[in-house]
Enzyme design. Structure first.
Site, PDB file in Angstrom:
ATOM      1  N   HIS A 383       0.820  -1.215   0.000  1.00  0.00           N
ATOM      2  CA  HIS A 383       0.000   0.000   0.000  1.00  0.00           C
ATOM      3  C   HIS A 383       0.854   1.267   0.000  1.00  0.00           C
ATOM      4  O   HIS A 383       0.335   2.360  -0.229  1.00  0.00           O
ATOM      5  CB  HIS A 383      -0.911  -0.018   1.226  1.00  0.00           C
ATOM      6  CG  HIS A 383      -2.183   0.761   1.045  1.00  0.00           C
ATOM      7  ND1 HIS A 383      -2.450   1.519  -0.064  1.00  0.00           N
ATOM      8  CD2 HIS A 383      -3.270   0.912   1.859  1.00  0.00           C
ATOM      9  CE1 HIS A 383      -3.633   2.088   0.054  1.00  0.00           C
ATOM     10  NE2 HIS A 383      -4.147   1.741   1.220  1.00  0.00           N
ATOM     11  N   ASP A 387      -2.224   2.344  -4.472  1.00  0.00           N
ATOM     12  CA  ASP A 387      -3.451   2.757  -3.803  1.00  0.00           C
ATOM     13  C   ASP A 387      -4.515   1.673  -3.958  1.00  0.00           C
ATOM     14  O   ASP A 387      -4.458   0.839  -4.871  1.00  0.00           O
ATOM     15  CB  ASP A 387      -3.968   4.065  -4.399  1.00  0.00           C
ATOM     16  CG  ASP A 387      -3.031   5.233  -4.104  1.00  0.00           C
ATOM     17  OD1 ASP A 387      -2.343   5.185  -3.068  1.00  0.00           O
ATOM     18  OD2 ASP A 387      -3.008   6.181  -4.916  1.00  0.00           O
TER      19      ASP A 387
END
Length: 412
Positions: A383, A387
């Site tokens: 992450h 995204d």
């Protein structure tokens, strides 16, 4: 003529290996290019062949020894023939122990040094001493700021207002583990230890998340059934499912480049090439050989290369170069019956696709309940660089490619 057996180059980032086992014993004959020992690195096992025919006359590093590239680990007498081992000489009798020498007389004790004058440090002034007694404290517990280190009343008040943190109690020693005669202790291989380290490193370093989707395999089954016989006749290899997923993954990576990128310090490296790692289970552990430039490979190229790498991986014949440089990984736990999982990243990559078992399930299609062959897909991603929107979009794009395989089949 003696010929040295040296540890060969092990790859760009590997300088050390462990000798897993010698195939030959000292005194045995060897043929040129015959495997004489097996090496185990942090990525793969490999064999070292005899540089010449002759007799293995010396083993300089035993099984389990750590060795470096270029190190001499054995010698072969080129052209010699194996001879029967000579009988071992009888052990020489042990000499009788010499009589113990008389102990020397103890030296006279040194004279004690003259007593130093007593210091005032650690002593409390009268008002401070009273306060210490009232609070069950000792003068030694408080740092004195008075003359010569004496403890003052102010020192005691300061101590009471800001007491030092209590030292943590020492942990109780772990009780020895009770051994069971039905248990067996086996030392971890170098490969297994590195796998454990790298997987834990991935969990500790990456902000790892997993997103899921499901794919209807009906169209892919139909396409494979249509082309499987002609494909095998033309290319000499069966058309499997993995080539469709490799092609669909490449198409999705081109649309979502962050999934094909990696983090290097405070920079992001976007890769305009597609080296797809395909996880292979071997007796020694999981390895991930790489399909280089998969975007330039045909379906036949992918199927042939996967079959070749899988076989050589299980036989321990994979080279280190074939395990390096991947940009994205595909792992198929479905071959073992896994219905759903959360695959762990293969550092420094930022994404890994998990395939799973195909299972017939009732699905709502055009207002009707029908039975369809379904597979759950899982994308684990970092992450820090990818995204949630990008991760979900990537998995949707891959799903679309599998459910409409005709867009992938132009090079069948």
């Amino acid at each position: 003529m003696a010929v040295e057996i040296k540890i060969p180059g092990l790859g760009d980032s590997v300088t050390e290996a462990t000798i897993a086992k010698w195939f030959k014993k000292a005194g045995e004959a060897v043929a040129a290019d015959e495997p004489v020992l097996e090496l185990e690195t942090d990525k793969v096992t490999m064999e070292v062949n005899a540089p010449a025919a002759g007799v293995l006359v010396a083993i300089l590093a035993d099984d389990g020894a750590a060795v470096k590239v270029g190190e001499v680990v054995g010698q072969i007498e080129a052209g010699a023939a194996a001879a029967a081992p000579a009988p071992k000489p009888a052990p020489a009798p042990k000499p009788a122990p010499a009589p113990a020498a008389a102990a020397p007389a103890p030296a006279a004790p040194a004279a004690a040094p003259a007593a130093a004058p007593a210091k005032a440090a650690g002593q409390a002034l009268p008002a401070a001493a009273k306060m210490l007694a009232e609070n069950n404290l000792q003068a030694a517990d408080v740092s004195g700021t008075g003359k010569d280190g004496r403890v003052t009343k102010g020192d005691v008040l300061s101590f009471l207002e800001n007491p030092p943190a209590a030292a943590p109690a020492p942990a109780a020693p772990a009780a020895p583990r009770k051994e069971d005669p039905r248990e067996e202790r086996v030392k971890m291989t170098k490969l297994r230890k590195v796998i454990a380290t790298r997987l834990k490193e991935a969990q500790n370093t990456a902000a790892m998340l997993t997103t899921f989707n499901e794919v209807d395999m009906t169209a892919l089954f139909a396409a494979r059934k249509t082309y499987v016989e002609a494909f095998e006749k033309k290319h000499g290899v069966r058309l499997g499912f993995m080539s469709f997923f490799v092609k669909a993954a490449v198409a999705a990576l081109k649309q979502i480049p962050a999934v094909n990128a990696e983090i290097a310090g405070d920079e992001l490296i976007y890769k305009n090439y597609y080296n797809i790692g395909v996880a292979v289970s071997t007796p020694s552990g999981l390895i991930v050989p790489v399909l280089r430039d998969a975007d330039q490979m045909s379906f036949a190229d992918v199927e042939k290369k996967i079959a070749e790498l899988g076989k050589r991986g299980r036989d321990g014949k994979i080279s280190l170069d074939e395990l390096q440089g991947g940009t994205f990984t595909i792992s198929n736990g479905g071959v073992f019956g896994s219905l759903l999982s959360t695959p762990i990243l293969n550092p420094p990559q930022s994404g890994i696709l998990g395939m799973h078992k195909v299972q017939d399930r009732p699905m709502a299609v055009n207002g009707q309940v029908v039975i369809r062959p379904m597979m759950y897909l899982a994308l684990s991603y970092d992450h820090r660089i990818i995204d949630g929107r990008e991760a979900v979009t990537f998995l949707v794009k891959l799903k679309e490619g599998i459910e409409d395989p005709q867009r992938l089949l132009f090079d069948i």
